[in-house]
Write an enzyme that holds these catalytic residues in place. Structure first.
Site, PDB file in Angstrom:
ATOM      1  N   LYS A 265      19.161  65.667  36.005  1.00 13.24           N
ATOM      2  CA  LYS A 265      20.146  65.911  34.945  1.00 13.24           C
ATOM      3  C   LYS A 265      20.777  64.616  34.458  1.00 13.24           C
ATOM      4  O   LYS A 265      20.933  64.404  33.250  1.00 13.24           O
ATOM      5  CB  LYS A 265      21.248  66.856  35.445  1.00 13.24           C
ATOM      6  CG  LYS A 265      20.809  68.274  35.697  1.00 13.24           C
ATOM      7  CD  LYS A 265      21.985  69.180  36.022  1.00 13.24           C
ATOM      8  CE  LYS A 265      22.747  68.729  37.241  1.00 13.24           C
ATOM      9  NZ  LYS A 265      21.940  68.740  38.478  1.00 13.24           N
ATOM     10  N   THR A 266      21.166  63.755  35.390  1.00 17.16           N
ATOM     11  CA  THR A 266      21.818  62.502  34.993  1.00 17.16           C
ATOM     12  C   THR A 266      20.835  61.582  34.280  1.00 17.16           C
ATOM     13  O   THR A 266      21.181  60.953  33.279  1.00 17.16           O
ATOM     14  CB  THR A 266      22.419  61.797  36.220  1.00 17.16           C
ATOM     15  OG1 THR A 266      23.375  62.661  36.840  1.00 17.16           O
ATOM     16  CG2 THR A 266      23.122  60.507  35.808  1.00 17.16           C
TER      17      THR A 266
ATOM     18  N   LYS B 119      31.502  65.280  32.559  1.00 17.71           N
ATOM     19  CA  LYS B 119      30.982  65.777  33.844  1.00 17.71           C
ATOM     20  C   LYS B 119      32.085  66.655  34.411  1.00 17.71           C
ATOM     21  O   LYS B 119      32.970  66.181  35.136  1.00 17.71           O
ATOM     22  CB  LYS B 119      30.666  64.604  34.776  1.00 17.71           C
ATOM     23  CG  LYS B 119      30.169  65.014  36.157  1.00 17.71           C
ATOM     24  CD  LYS B 119      28.742  65.530  36.129  1.00 17.71           C
ATOM     25  CE  LYS B 119      28.248  65.818  37.546  1.00 17.71           C
ATOM     26  NZ  LYS B 119      26.880  66.360  37.565  1.00 17.71           N
TER      27      LYS B 119
ATOM     28  N   GLU C 251      27.285  67.543  31.436  1.00 18.01           N
ATOM     29  CA  GLU C 251      26.337  67.630  32.546  1.00 18.01           C
ATOM     30  C   GLU C 251      26.866  68.553  33.621  1.00 18.01           C
ATOM     31  O   GLU C 251      27.913  68.308  34.225  1.00 18.01           O
ATOM     32  CB  GLU C 251      26.059  66.250  33.143  1.00 18.01           C
ATOM     33  CG  GLU C 251      24.987  66.306  34.230  1.00 18.01           C
ATOM     34  CD  GLU C 251      24.771  64.985  34.933  1.00 18.01           C
ATOM     35  OE1 GLU C 251      24.875  64.959  36.176  1.00 18.01           O
ATOM     36  OE2 GLU C 251      24.510  63.977  34.248  1.00 18.01           O
ATOM     37  N   GLY C 252      26.125  69.632  33.883  1.00 16.83           N
ATOM     38  CA  GLY C 252      26.513  70.580  34.907  1.00 16.83           C
ATOM     39  C   GLY C 252      26.282  70.034  36.308  1.00 16.83           C
ATOM     40  O   GLY C 252      25.872  68.885  36.495  1.00 16.83           O
TER      41      GLY C 252
END
Length: 222
Positions: free
Chosen positions: A15-16, A37, A124-125
């Protein structure tokens, strides 16, 4: 202002990496990009607003530094400013929040606040879609409530077909507008033979984060 929610089939999928790539790509295409975030777990140290984890820089720190290369509105912010909650335990938000402090409205308020500083806010989860934020509220619920376009990042390792199809099914069942892509990093050499044939046969089209020919603005944000 648009919202793009970055999620994945699980933790440590990319994700990152995806968020950093998209921040740079969209910024170079002329969009004013911001980042959030909402929840960061595994934080070992907070010094003057900087967040650190055992392995080094926290995701929020990496994301903010990348945004600050392009967006003046984020220059004065610290990593702690782009999060709503931080916890020391490296676990799901529900498990890390041992004192039950999380309020969903505080997360939404933080997102609303940061969205005023950009044309596109990348959110971002944590972990995958069904990671619990509270007992009855999952990451997928946040994406749904925000009415955010969602990008599902999937792995390239053996077994990823099952994870990808389950996550896509969950997004469809919630009526969430989404796109998905593969992060080619695990079992990369075997991917062409083990996984790619099914994706080519089952999906009309799919793409990877390494595919520089994809028109991401129209594909993801339309």
């Amino acid at each position: 202002m648009k919202l793009l929610f970055i999620t994945a089939t699980n933790t440590n999928i990319g994700k990152t990496f995806a968020s950093l790539s998209l921040i740079e790509h969209f910024s170079k295409q002329g969009l004013t990009v911001g980042v959030c975030k909402p929840i960061e777990t595994g934080i070992t140290e907070i010094v003057d607003g900087e967040l650190r984890v055992e392995s080094g820089l926290a995701d929020a720190t990496k994301l903010l530094r990348k945004v600050q290369e392009y967006n003046e509105n984020f220059k004065a912010l610290k990593p702690i400013d782009i999060t709503a909650y931080t916890f020391s335990l490296p676990a799901s938000p529900f498990s890390a929040d041992i004192n039950r402090t999380i309020q969903i409205e505080n997360i939404k308020s933080k997102i609303k606040q940061l969205s005023k500083l950009c044309d596109l806010l990348i959110i971002e989860g944590a972990g995958g879609l069904m990671v619990p934020i509270t007992k009855d509220y999952m990451m997928i619920d946040l994406a749904k409530d925000l009415n955010a376009k969602t990008l599902l990042v999937t792995p390239s390792k053996l077994g990823c077909i099952n994870d990808t199809l389950l996550s896509i099914e969950a997004l469809k069942n919630r009526g969430i507008s989404f796109d998905w892509c593969v992060n080619l990093f695990e079992d990369r050499d075997e991917f062409e033979e083990v996984t790619k044939p099914f994706y080519d046969a089952y999906f009309n089209e799919w793409w990877s984060l390494e595919d520089k020919g994809v028109d991401l603005i129209n594909k993801i944000l339309s």
